[in-house]
Write an enzyme that holds these catalytic residues in place. Structure first.
Site, PDB file in Angstrom:
ATOM      1  CG  ASP A 176      17.703  34.197 -14.286  1.00  0.00           C
ATOM      2  OD1 ASP A 176      17.405  34.157 -13.206  1.00  0.00           O
ATOM      3  OD2 ASP A 176      17.865  35.172 -15.105  1.00  0.00           O
ATOM      4  CD  GLU A 209      20.221  34.606 -11.567  1.00  0.00           C
ATOM      5  OE1 GLU A 209      19.625  35.557 -11.031  1.00  0.00           O
ATOM      6  OE2 GLU A 209      20.670  34.707 -12.642  1.00  0.00           O
ATOM      7  CD1 TRP A 210      17.502  27.486  -4.332  1.00  0.00           C
ATOM      8  CD2 TRP A 210      18.655  25.869  -4.867  1.00  0.00           C
ATOM      9  NE1 TRP A 210      17.397  26.238  -3.468  1.00  0.00           N
ATOM     10  CE2 TRP A 210      17.915  25.229  -3.886  1.00  0.00           C
ATOM     11  CE3 TRP A 210      19.721  24.993  -5.554  1.00  0.00           C
ATOM     12  CZ2 TRP A 210      18.148  24.008  -3.549  1.00  0.00           C
ATOM     13  CZ3 TRP A 210      19.822  23.842  -5.130  1.00  0.00           C
ATOM     14  CH2 TRP A 210      19.208  23.330  -4.216  1.00  0.00           C
ATOM     15  N   PRO A 211      19.331  30.865  -4.432  1.00  0.00           N
ATOM     16  CG  PRO A 211      21.254  31.388  -3.240  1.00  0.00           C
ATOM     17  CD  PRO A 211      20.636  30.711  -4.573  1.00  0.00           C
ATOM     18  CE1 TYR A 213      13.983  34.773  -9.942  1.00  0.00           C
ATOM     19  CE2 TYR A 213      16.241  34.079 -10.101  1.00  0.00           C
ATOM     20  CZ  TYR A 213      15.350  34.635 -10.653  1.00  0.00           C
ATOM     21  OH  TYR A 213      15.682  35.589 -11.980  1.00  0.00           O
ATOM     22  CG  ASP A 237      19.430  41.235 -12.365  1.00  0.00           C
ATOM     23  OD1 ASP A 237      19.654  40.229 -11.427  1.00  0.00           O
ATOM     24  OD2 ASP A 237      18.870  41.463 -13.312  1.00  0.00           O
TER      25      ASP A 237
END
Ligand code: GLA
Length: 439
Positions: A176, A209-211, A213, A237
């Site tokens: 995350d 979840e890189w893109p 953030y 989410d």
């Protein structure tokens, strides 16, 4: 080998580390699309499994709610059911822990440890149990100082944590992006953890979840993200509601130019968990989620209670024809082809020149609606050229028969529901396309 792949591998060699994953590399190259992917040989088709978050969130109260709290018992029960109730047989393989499994502090050696009350036997024991069932175990951590729920994050401990997961026998890491220092350290953290996982020599699927953030600040570079992650969340989410599912679909369609080319064997866009079998979606909406997640080549992580799931939702989640669309080896993500009044038509190219087509009725009032459209618009004009055989997969399986390129198709779709079709071109024995009446 693309220059980006060469650069990444070069960087790794420079660090004096070996991938030890030659077989995986070969498989990924053989199966690879235009854009190269993380070379760990994993996720050549979208990952399938179960993930606790949407249904069980951060329930840590085992005193009050022993059946539903985040504990080793919950994951052992799910693992057992995944085998005994046929989930594993249709492809669901990873049993995944999300946030809230950790103790509030690392141990005296700086290693992560699970909450001792809720996981009294530790994660290694749980991994052994899950493996004994022929399944794989997933775990959760965060690139920042703390997880989203406030437990110790991996920042400053990437190598130690990757090694700890490998030592425990973990097979997947959901990483995350909460509580990061700045954008550069977020990206560096995602890259670092990818290397750290590879360096353990254990095959650990890497879910990012890189893109999601970085998107508020800059356009994600999917060519780069694919080099490091096996799938990546782009959007917020999922909730157990139609609003949430339809929001994900609308967002995906409006960003499909950048998302669709990024997906392929080894790396996938992740629109988040399947919430089928819970409380918030009507039957039609559950069909829509299943059909569209198949069209989007999405990882299929159910987040539901396998101990109490109604037979209808179970049969939808275990529908082999839909799963086959999701897992199609060509590995191309589908897209929204048209939006006309309340109807949306999505399509996805499949192997052997076949196509999957989903017709979604967005109208939230009234009864079933007919939608008539020309077959010639499908599959970039080639889906049914010169003719094809159409099978309806959802809501129920039905052979619709042969259609020539010049014909029209009429489907009847319930409000917020979807009709999912599979189109197969007509070929003669020598593999040439031929009109059925000429055979
Ligand atoms: C974020 C993620 C969710 C879940 C929670 C856990 O919100 O996007 O999928 O992992 O954190 O805290």
């Amino acid at each position: 080998m693309s220059s980006v792949r060469a650069t990444v591998l070069g960087q790794e060699r420079a660090r004096g580390r070996n991938l030890k994953l030659a077989v995986g590399l070969l498989l990924a190259v053989l199966a690879g699309p235009g854009v190269s992917a993380l070379d760990n040989g994993l996720a050549l088709t979208p990952t399938m499994g179960w993930l606790h978050w949407e249904r069980f969130t951060c329930n840590v109260d085992c005193q009050e709610d022993p059946e539903n709290c985040i504990s080793e018992q919950l994951f052992m029960q799910m693992a057992e059911l995944m085998v005994s109730d046929g989930w594993k047989a249709v492809g669901y393989e990873y049993v995944c822990i999300d946030d809230c499994w950790l103790a509030s502090q690392r141990d005296e050696n700086g290693r992560l440890k699970a909450d001792p009350k809720r996981f009294p036997n530790g994660i290694q024991h749980l991994a052994n149990y899950v493996h004994s069932k022929g399944l794989k175990l997933g775990i959760y951590q965060d690139v920042g100082t703390h997880t989203c729920a406030g437990y110790p994050g991996s920042y400053g401990y990437y190598d130690i944590d990757a090694q700890t997961f490998a030592d425990w026998g973990v097979d997947l890491l959901k990483f995350d992006g909460c509580n990061y220092k700045n954008l550069e350290s977020l990206k560096e953290g995602y890259r670092h953890m990818s290397f750290a996982l590879n360096n353990t020599g254990r095959r650990i699927l890497y879910s990012c979840e890189w893109p999601l953030y970085i998107r508020p600040f800059q356009q994600p570079n999917y060519t780069e993200i694919r080099q490091y992650c096996n799938h990546w969340r782009n959007f917020g989410d999922i909730f157990d509601s139609w609003n949430s599912v339809k929001g994900i679909l609308a967002w995906t369609a409006s960003n499909q130019e950048s998302l669709v080319p990024a997906a392929g064997p080894g790396g996938w866009n992740d629109p988040d968990m399947l919430v089928i079998g819970n409380f918030g979606l009507s039957w039609e909406q559950q069909i829509t989620q299943m059909a569209l997640w198949a069209i989007m080549a999405a990882p299929l992580f159910m987040s539901n209670d396998l101990r109490h799931i109604n037979p209808q939702s179970k049969s939808l989640l275990q529908n082999k024809d839909v799963i086959a669309v999701n897992q199609d080896p060509l590995g191309k993500q589908g897209y929204r082809l048209r939006k006309e009044k309340d109807f949306e038509v999505w399509e996805r190219p499949l192997s052997n020149l076949a196509w999957a087509v989903a017709v979604l009725n967005q109208k939230e009032i009234g009864g079933p609606q007919n939608y008539v459209f020309s077959i010639s618009v499908l599959g970039k004009g080639l889906g049914c050229s010169p003719a094809c055989h159409i099978t309806q997969i959802l809501p129920e399986k039905k052979e619709l028969g042969l259609y020539e390129w010049t014909s029209h198709l009429k489907v009847r779709v319930n409000p917020t529901g979807t009709v999912l079709l599979k189109l197969k071109p007509i070929q003669n024995e020598s593999g040439c396309f031929q009109l059925p009446h000429l055979r």
